[in-house]
Design a protein around this motif. Structure first.
Motif, short mmCIF file in Angstrom:
data_model
loop_
_atom_site.label_atom_id
_atom_site.label_comp_id
_atom_site.label_asym_id
_atom_site.label_seq_id
_atom_site.Cartn_x
_atom_site.Cartn_y
_atom_site.Cartn_z
N UNK A 106 0.84 -1.15 -0.07
CA UNK A 106 -0.14 0.06 0.05
C UNK A 106 0.88 1.43 0.00
N UNK A 107 2.02 1.24 0.84
CA UNK A 107 2.79 2.45 0.79
C UNK A 107 3.43 2.54 -0.55
N UNK A 108 3.85 1.42 -1.12
CA UNK A 108 4.33 1.66 -2.58
C UNK A 108 3.28 2.35 -3.62
N UNK A 109 2.05 1.73 -3.39
CA UNK A 109 1.20 2.16 -4.31
C UNK A 109 0.89 3.71 -3.98
N UNK A 110 0.93 4.37 -2.77
CA UNK A 110 0.86 5.71 -2.44
C UNK A 110 1.89 6.34 -3.14
N UNK A 111 3.00 6.14 -3.04
CA UNK A 111 4.28 6.81 -3.85
C UNK A 111 4.01 6.67 -5.19
N UNK A 112 3.66 5.21 -5.82
CA UNK A 112 3.45 5.67 -7.30
C UNK A 112 2.47 6.43 -7.60
N UNK A 113 1.28 6.90 -6.73
CA UNK A 113 0.22 7.68 -7.10
C UNK A 113 1.00 8.97 -7.11
N UNK A 114 1.86 9.30 -6.10
CA UNK A 114 2.48 10.41 -5.96
C UNK A 114 3.26 10.77 -7.48
N UNK A 115 4.10 9.70 -7.79
CA UNK A 115 4.82 9.96 -9.26
C UNK A 115 3.93 10.41 -10.19
N UNK A 116 3.00 9.51 -10.31
CA UNK A 116 2.08 9.68 -11.46
C UNK A 116 1.24 11.03 -11.27
N UNK A 117 0.83 11.62 -10.24
CA UNK A 117 0.10 12.80 -10.21
C UNK A 117 1.18 14.02 -10.32
N UNK A 118 2.35 13.80 -9.87
CA UNK A 118 3.27 14.91 -10.16
C UNK A 118 3.74 14.96 -11.90
N UNK A 124 1.71 13.99 -14.20
CA UNK A 124 0.23 14.51 -14.95
C UNK A 124 0.20 15.98 -14.78
N UNK A 125 0.77 16.51 -13.68
CA UNK A 125 0.69 18.00 -13.31
C UNK A 125 2.06 18.81 -14.00
N UNK A 126 2.77 17.98 -14.73
CA UNK A 126 3.76 18.70 -15.68
C UNK A 126 5.20 19.07 -14.79
N UNK A 127 5.37 18.27 -13.53
CA UNK A 127 6.39 18.60 -12.56
C UNK A 127 7.27 17.41 -12.84
N UNK A 128 8.02 17.11 -13.86
CA UNK A 128 8.89 15.93 -13.88
C UNK A 128 10.07 15.88 -12.86
N UNK A 129 10.51 16.91 -12.52
CA UNK A 129 11.44 16.94 -11.26
C UNK A 129 10.97 16.38 -9.97
N UNK A 130 9.66 16.69 -9.84
CA UNK A 130 9.12 16.42 -8.54
C UNK A 130 8.63 14.88 -8.67
N UNK A 131 8.33 14.34 -9.58
CA UNK A 131 8.13 12.98 -10.04
C UNK A 131 9.31 12.19 -9.93
N UNK A 132 10.38 12.67 -10.30
CA UNK A 132 11.66 12.04 -10.10
C UNK A 132 12.06 11.96 -8.64
N UNK A 133 11.78 12.97 -8.01
CA UNK A 133 11.97 13.07 -6.45
C UNK A 133 11.19 12.07 -5.78
N UNK A 134 9.96 11.81 -6.04
CA UNK A 134 9.06 10.90 -5.44
C UNK A 134 9.64 9.44 -6.00
N UNK A 135 9.93 9.18 -7.18
CA UNK A 135 10.44 8.02 -7.72
C UNK A 135 11.74 7.37 -7.06
N UNK A 136 12.61 8.38 -6.81
CA UNK A 136 13.94 7.88 -5.95
C UNK A 136 13.58 7.60 -4.71
N UNK A 137 12.63 8.38 -3.89
CA UNK A 137 12.49 8.04 -2.49
C UNK A 137 11.73 6.67 -2.44
N UNK A 138 11.01 6.44 -3.44
CA UNK A 138 10.24 5.08 -3.41
C UNK A 138 11.16 4.09 -3.74
N UNK A 139 12.25 4.25 -4.66
CA UNK A 139 13.19 3.34 -4.92
C UNK A 139 14.03 3.06 -3.50
#
Length: 140
Positions: free
Chosen positions: A75-87, A89-104
């Protein structure tokens, strides 16, 4: 969406943080549901950030003890993936990268090698450049 936010606030006041986070997450997903004619990715991302504490997640990479030891890692992974996806979709790829690195970096023991490859390749496609994740010692 407002009903779910109200339920979340009620459960927060009662001290049921995970239940509050559940309803806040439902509200976030309603912001961008296919039936919503005007999806609001920024609001969805903001609401998802508010659920972090209820699922024992943190955006602070210096708190890895919270990840995977309390709660449900999937569930924690799912939440982090949703954060990556929403970042994204809102056009902030740097934020998406940050969330993805935190997830990994924090959930690595709980994910398969195939999932890690999938995340990295999707990130490379998004940014069109090689990504170095120095914070967590992962180099692509």
């Amino acid at each position: 969406m407002q009903r779910f936010n109200a339920l979340s606030d009620l459960y927060t006041r009662l001290g049921f943080n995970r239940k509050a986070a559940f309803f806040k997450r439902v509200a976030a997903m309603r912001c961008v549901s296919p039936s919503n004619p005007q999806p609001n990715w920024t609001l969805c991302h903001s609401l998802l950030l508010q659920v972090m504490n209820g699922y024992n997640l943190s955006l602070n990479a210096n708190e890895p003890y919270k990840f995977g030891y309390y709660g449900w890692p999937r569930l924690q992974i799912q939440i982090m993936q949703e954060l990556v996806g929403t970042a994204k979709r809102k056009g902030n790829s740097a934020l998406a990268t940050r969330h993805m690195t935190l997830l990994l970096g924090t959930m690595l023991p709980h994910v398969s090698a195939e999932f890690v490859k999938f995340l990295i390749h999707s990130e490379l496609q998004t940014n069109y450049r090689c990504v170095e994740i120095i914070e967590f010692g992962i180099r692509v």
